[in-house]
Design an enzyme around this catalytic site. Sequence first.
Site, PDB file in Angstrom:
ATOM      1  N   ASP A  49       2.017  -3.857   6.072  1.00  0.00           N
ATOM      2  CA  ASP A  49       1.088  -4.906   6.500  1.00  0.00           C
ATOM      3  C   ASP A  49       0.161  -4.399   7.605  1.00  0.00           C
ATOM      4  O   ASP A  49       0.514  -3.496   8.359  1.00  0.00           O
ATOM      5  CB  ASP A  49       1.905  -6.108   7.005  1.00  0.00           C
ATOM      6  CG  ASP A  49       1.069  -7.379   7.082  1.00  0.00           C
ATOM      7  OD1 ASP A  49      -0.031  -7.409   6.492  1.00  0.00           O
ATOM      8  OD2 ASP A  49       1.523  -8.342   7.735  1.00  0.00           O
ATOM      9  N   HIS A 109      -7.363  -0.864   3.199  1.00  0.00           N
ATOM     10  CA  HIS A 109      -6.470  -0.719   2.043  1.00  0.00           C
ATOM     11  C   HIS A 109      -6.498   0.711   1.509  1.00  0.00           C
ATOM     12  O   HIS A 109      -5.477   1.252   1.101  1.00  0.00           O
ATOM     13  CB  HIS A 109      -6.860  -1.705   0.939  1.00  0.00           C
ATOM     14  CG  HIS A 109      -6.653  -3.140   1.331  1.00  0.00           C
ATOM     15  ND1 HIS A 109      -5.493  -3.592   1.911  1.00  0.00           N
ATOM     16  CD2 HIS A 109      -7.460  -4.236   1.240  1.00  0.00           C
ATOM     17  CE1 HIS A 109      -5.587  -4.896   2.155  1.00  0.00           C
ATOM     18  NE2 HIS A 109      -6.782  -5.303   1.757  1.00  0.00           N
ATOM     19  N   LEU A 140      13.245  11.369  -5.755  1.00  0.00           N
ATOM     20  CA  LEU A 140      12.933  10.130  -5.029  1.00  0.00           C
ATOM     21  C   LEU A 140      12.655   9.025  -6.038  1.00  0.00           C
ATOM     22  O   LEU A 140      11.907   9.231  -6.998  1.00  0.00           O
ATOM     23  CB  LEU A 140      11.693  10.318  -4.132  1.00  0.00           C
ATOM     24  CG  LEU A 140      11.231   9.041  -3.417  1.00  0.00           C
ATOM     25  CD1 LEU A 140      12.224   8.624  -2.335  1.00  0.00           C
ATOM     26  CD2 LEU A 140       9.846   9.225  -2.788  1.00  0.00           C
TER      27      LEU A 140
END
Length: 241
Positions: free
Chosen positions: A23, A40, A134
């Site tokens: 955020d 973003h 991962l």
Amino acid sequence: MAVEAATQPGGATPPRHVAIIMDGNGRWATSKGWPRLVGHRRGAERVKQIVRECPDLGVNWLTVYAFSTENWKRSTEEVLGLMKIFRRYIEREADGLAAEGVRMRFIGGRERLDPKLQALMAGIEARTAGNTRLNLTVAINYGGRDEILRATKKLAQKIASGQIDEPTQADFADCLDTAGCPDPDLVIRTSGETRTSNFLPYQSAYAEYEFTETLWPDFSPDHLAAILDRFGLRDRRFGGV
Ligand code: IPE
Ligand code: IPE
Ligand code: MG
């Protein structure tokens, strides 16, 4: 899924699964006088960097919140800009992720997404399905309440068809988007907000939480490493003594 954790030689328990509410992109950009989409884009760069660092930090599962079921409320420009960033991320990172042993998955409802994005998502999931270094899960059009409702419908169908008689917690977890994934050990939220905003409510029942003031575009591998160090000092009792 049952909470299992390995123990480090020093006795500390490493977070096998870290989940991040990324955020603060908008505020980061606005504070610099730039459009929100610049934040973003910078945020997506941070994802790449954190993904690269996770295996070396001992993290085997990373889940990131990229777009919530509530984020459709934003302007068309911002929503379309974010969707473009997701498409580009997959297109540009596919080769690297595949080569680095990353298995990529997505959680969230897919029907509302652009068919081209849906195809890219399915493509990279299939391409990386054999990787184990991962496990990267990206939450797009994800909302915990939406997921729980969809899971409940799936479970009801299984009961109606006689596949399941007396449903268990494991049966329910198998109907969630995260079926087969361990629960998060640690949930991090950047940007100073101390709420969970509909992120993994069922799976995070016993997660530890870390809230940091750092805005996501400023969140570096050093920030993550410091949080992981603190996690190692926590006493997780899971209701025991
Ligand atoms: C997080 O950053 C990214 C998404 C929710 C898509 P925000 O866009 O929420 O940034 P702030 O909270 O407005 O600063
Ligand atoms: C949560 O952030 C969703 C993502 C990070 C993708 P928001 O910025 O949408 O959450 P609220 O509005 O502060 O609760
Ligand atoms: Mg926000």
